[in-house]
Design a protein around this motif. Structure first.
Motif, PDB file in Angstrom:
ATOM      1  N   MET A   1       0.725  -1.142  -0.069  1.00 54.88           N
ATOM      2  CA  MET A   1       0.181  -0.091  -0.163  1.00 54.88           C
ATOM      3  C   MET A   1       0.843   1.161  -0.099  1.00 54.88           C
ATOM      4  N   SER A   2       0.513   2.199  -0.927  1.00 52.03           N
ATOM      5  CA  SER A   2       1.235   3.254  -0.886  1.00 52.03           C
ATOM      6  C   SER A   2       1.082   4.286   0.112  1.00 52.03           C
ATOM      7  N   ASP A   3       1.867   5.402   0.293  1.00 52.67           N
ATOM      8  CA  ASP A   3       1.739   6.049   1.796  1.00 52.67           C
ATOM      9  C   ASP A   3       0.645   7.096   1.437  1.00 52.67           C
ATOM     10  N   ALA A   4       0.328   7.327   0.074  1.00 50.00           N
ATOM     11  CA  ALA A   4      -0.920   8.239  -0.026  1.00 50.00           C
ATOM     12  C   ALA A   4      -2.265   7.554   0.203  1.00 50.00           C
ATOM     13  N   ALA A   5      -2.329   6.315   0.211  1.00 49.04           N
ATOM     14  CA  ALA A   5      -3.448   5.433   0.574  1.00 49.04           C
ATOM     15  C   ALA A   5      -3.742   5.272   2.145  1.00 49.04           C
ATOM     16  N   LEU A   6      -2.661   5.939   2.995  1.00 45.32           N
ATOM     17  CA  LEU A   6      -2.700   5.641   4.342  1.00 45.32           C
ATOM     18  C   LEU A   6      -3.692   7.013   4.903  1.00 45.32           C
ATOM     19  N   LEU A   7      -3.951   7.836   3.878  1.00 39.56           N
ATOM     20  CA  LEU A   7      -4.496   8.990   4.373  1.00 39.56           C
ATOM     21  C   LEU A   7      -5.975   9.030   3.715  1.00 39.56           C
TER      22      LEU A   7
ATOM     23  N   ALA B   1       7.692  18.395  -5.898  1.00 34.46           N
ATOM     24  CA  ALA B   1       7.042  18.643  -4.679  1.00 34.46           C
ATOM     25  C   ALA B   1       6.479  17.360  -3.999  1.00 34.46           C
ATOM     26  N   GLU B   2       5.908  16.517  -4.961  1.00 33.43           N
ATOM     27  CA  GLU B   2       5.527  15.154  -4.465  1.00 33.43           C
ATOM     28  C   GLU B   2       6.582  14.451  -3.636  1.00 33.43           C
ATOM     29  N   LEU B   3       7.830  14.483  -4.524  1.00 34.87           N
ATOM     30  CA  LEU B   3       8.933  13.657  -4.013  1.00 34.87           C
ATOM     31  C   LEU B   3       9.432  14.238  -2.877  1.00 34.87           C
ATOM     32  N   GLN B   4       9.396  15.572  -2.449  1.00 35.14           N
ATOM     33  CA  GLN B   4       9.937  16.102  -1.375  1.00 35.14           C
ATOM     34  C   GLN B   4       9.095  15.856  -0.175  1.00 35.14           C
ATOM     35  N   TRP B   5       7.583  15.761  -0.644  1.00 33.39           N
ATOM     36  CA  TRP B   5       6.813  15.276   0.716  1.00 33.39           C
ATOM     37  C   TRP B   5       7.203  13.858   1.044  1.00 33.39           C
ATOM     38  N   GLN B   6       7.119  13.066   0.297  1.00 33.96           N
ATOM     39  CA  GLN B   6       7.426  11.525   0.523  1.00 33.96           C
ATOM     40  C   GLN B   6       8.780  11.490   1.028  1.00 33.96           C
ATOM     41  N   ARG B   7       9.888  12.256   0.850  1.00 32.01           N
ATOM     42  CA  ARG B   7      10.996  12.343   1.680  1.00 32.01           C
ATOM     43  C   ARG B   7      10.852  12.783   2.940  1.00 32.01           C
ATOM     44  N   THR B   8      10.112  13.794   3.442  1.00 34.54           N
ATOM     45  CA  THR B   8       9.862  14.303   4.695  1.00 34.54           C
ATOM     46  C   THR B   8       9.255  13.232   5.567  1.00 34.54           C
ATOM     47  N   LEU B   9       7.875  12.758   4.783  1.00 36.70           N
ATOM     48  CA  LEU B   9       7.384  11.880   5.611  1.00 36.70           C
ATOM     49  C   LEU B   9       7.979  10.758   5.969  1.00 36.70           C
ATOM     50  N   GLY B  10       8.881  10.201   4.975  1.00 41.19           N
ATOM     51  CA  GLY B  10       9.749   9.062   5.202  1.00 41.19           C
ATOM     52  C   GLY B  10      10.770   9.139   6.238  1.00 41.19           C
ATOM     53  N   PHE B  11      11.251  10.432   6.368  1.00 42.15           N
ATOM     54  CA  PHE B  11      12.271  10.641   7.282  1.00 42.15           C
ATOM     55  C   PHE B  11      11.596  10.502   8.667  1.00 42.15           C
ATOM     56  N   HIS B  12      10.480  11.245   8.866  1.00 42.63           N
ATOM     57  CA  HIS B  12       9.720  11.445  10.157  1.00 42.63           C
ATOM     58  C   HIS B  12       9.249  10.116  10.476  1.00 42.63           C
ATOM     59  N   ARG B  13       8.745   9.203   9.552  1.00 43.35           N
ATOM     60  CA  ARG B  13       8.260   8.058  10.146  1.00 43.35           C
ATOM     61  C   ARG B  13       9.346   6.956  10.174  1.00 43.35           C
ATOM     62  N   ASN B  14      10.544   7.091   9.915  1.00 43.21           N
ATOM     63  CA  ASN B  14      11.574   6.105  10.224  1.00 43.21           C
ATOM     64  C   ASN B  14      12.006   6.743  11.758  1.00 43.21           C
ATOM     65  N   TRP B  15      12.027   8.067  11.912  1.00 42.64           N
ATOM     66  CA  TRP B  15      12.695   8.348  13.257  1.00 42.64           C
ATOM     67  C   TRP B  15      11.784   8.094  14.303  1.00 42.64           C
ATOM     68  N   ALA B  16      10.461   8.124  14.020  1.00 44.60           N
ATOM     69  CA  ALA B  16       9.365   7.886  14.882  1.00 44.60           C
ATOM     70  C   ALA B  16       9.315   6.159  15.158  1.00 44.60           C
TER      71      ALA B  16
ATOM     72  N   LEU C   1      -1.077  16.887  16.487  1.00 47.36           N
ATOM     73  CA  LEU C   1      -2.073  15.824  16.194  1.00 47.36           C
ATOM     74  C   LEU C   1      -1.982  15.454  14.710  1.00 47.36           C
ATOM     75  N   ALA C   2      -1.788  16.428  13.656  1.00 48.69           N
ATOM     76  CA  ALA C   2      -1.727  16.426  12.339  1.00 48.69           C
ATOM     77  C   ALA C   2      -0.353  15.400  12.130  1.00 48.69           C
ATOM     78  N   TYR C   3       0.493  15.763  12.759  1.00 45.55           N
ATOM     79  CA  TYR C   3       1.869  14.938  12.772  1.00 45.55           C
ATOM     80  C   TYR C   3       1.672  13.601  12.772  1.00 45.55           C
ATOM     81  N   GLY C   4       0.844  13.242  13.970  1.00 46.96           N
ATOM     82  CA  GLY C   4       0.685  11.853  14.540  1.00 46.96           C
ATOM     83  C   GLY C   4      -0.307  10.992  13.249  1.00 46.96           C
TER      84      GLY C   4
END
Length: 234
Positions: free
Chosen positions: A1-7, A18-33, A164-167
């Motif tokens: 399932m893609s990240d977009a499908a989770l929302l 811009a979409e690639l940058q968002w995926q990188r941002t989300l990926g970094f924070h998801r990995n950190w969490a 909250l949006a972050y979580g």
């Protein structure tokens, strides 16, 4: 399932860069969490509104997540030190004196070169993660579908809603909200009575959360009454 499908909202129409940058941002924070064990656990998110309603019981393995200086409220009420605290780069040492947090999500407009290099190489072993303000807005839009600008006097919801949006964007399975208010001014940790900002934006955002994420509940009667967030039953 893609990240977009989770929302619940379709990704906004943006260019591929811009979409690639968002995926990188989300990926970094998801990995950190994930490395810190925040994912797959309930979050108890505590804000700093006066007289927070603290539940008698929380789910097992709950992560304690505090907005800015809410750790002072938590400490007064016998809650554990924060597993995660959202702070701003302009936070002064005296504002968090005596507080402990296992991990910090620090938000600001700009960070030193060392932080930028850490993000560039995907380094996520530090107990501090940087959240650029433009990224904060991305998390709100991706999780809630809007920044809610033009509803009130502010351009976006409060830092508590940002957390909250972050979580939600990271896929946290349950969130219990306490210490947030749409009616009371001031903060629980002092008696200044400072006027609460972002009220209209927060109300709209919380209504969207109530309509979209049934696993988000609150201990606060005023949030239940004004936004439809279900009351946490403990």
């Amino acid at each position: 399932m893609s990240d977009a499908a989770l929302l619940p909202f379709p990704a906004p129409a943006v260019d591929s860069k811009a979409e690639l940058q968002w995926q990188r941002t989300l990926g970094f924070h998801r990995n950190w969490a994930q490395q810190r064990g925040f994912l797959g656990r309930p979050w108890f998110v505590l804000g700093s509104a006066p007289s927070p309603t603290i539940p008698d019981r929380l789910p097992e393995n709950t992560a304690y997540v505090y907005v800015k200086y809410a750790g002072h409220s938590a400490k007064r009420r016998g809650l554990p030190d924060a597993d995660l605290t959202l702070l701003l780069t302009k936070t002064e040492p005296q504002q968090i004196a005596g507080l402990k947090s296992s991990n910090t999500l620090i938000m600001g407009r700009a960070f030193p070169l060392s932080a930028k290099l850490k993000r560039l190489i995907g380094y996520s072993r530090s107990n501090q993660a940087e959240l650029y303000r433009v990224e904060r807005d991305q998390f709100i839009v991706r999780a809630l579908g809007s920044l809610f600008s033009g509803i009130g006097e502010e351009k976006r919801p409060s830092n508590g809603i940002s957390l909250l949006a972050y979580g939600l964007a990271l896929g946290v399975p349950q969130i219990i909200v306490a210490g947030m208010s749409l009616e009371s001014n001031g903060h629980d940790y002092n008696g200044v009575g400072k006027k609460r900002r972002h009220v209209a934006e927060d109300r709209a955002a919380l209504k969207e959360i109530a309509a979209t994420y049934p696993f988000v509940s609150t201990t606060e009667e005023n949030l239940n009454r004004l936004t439809g967030l279900p009351l946490y039953d403990g």
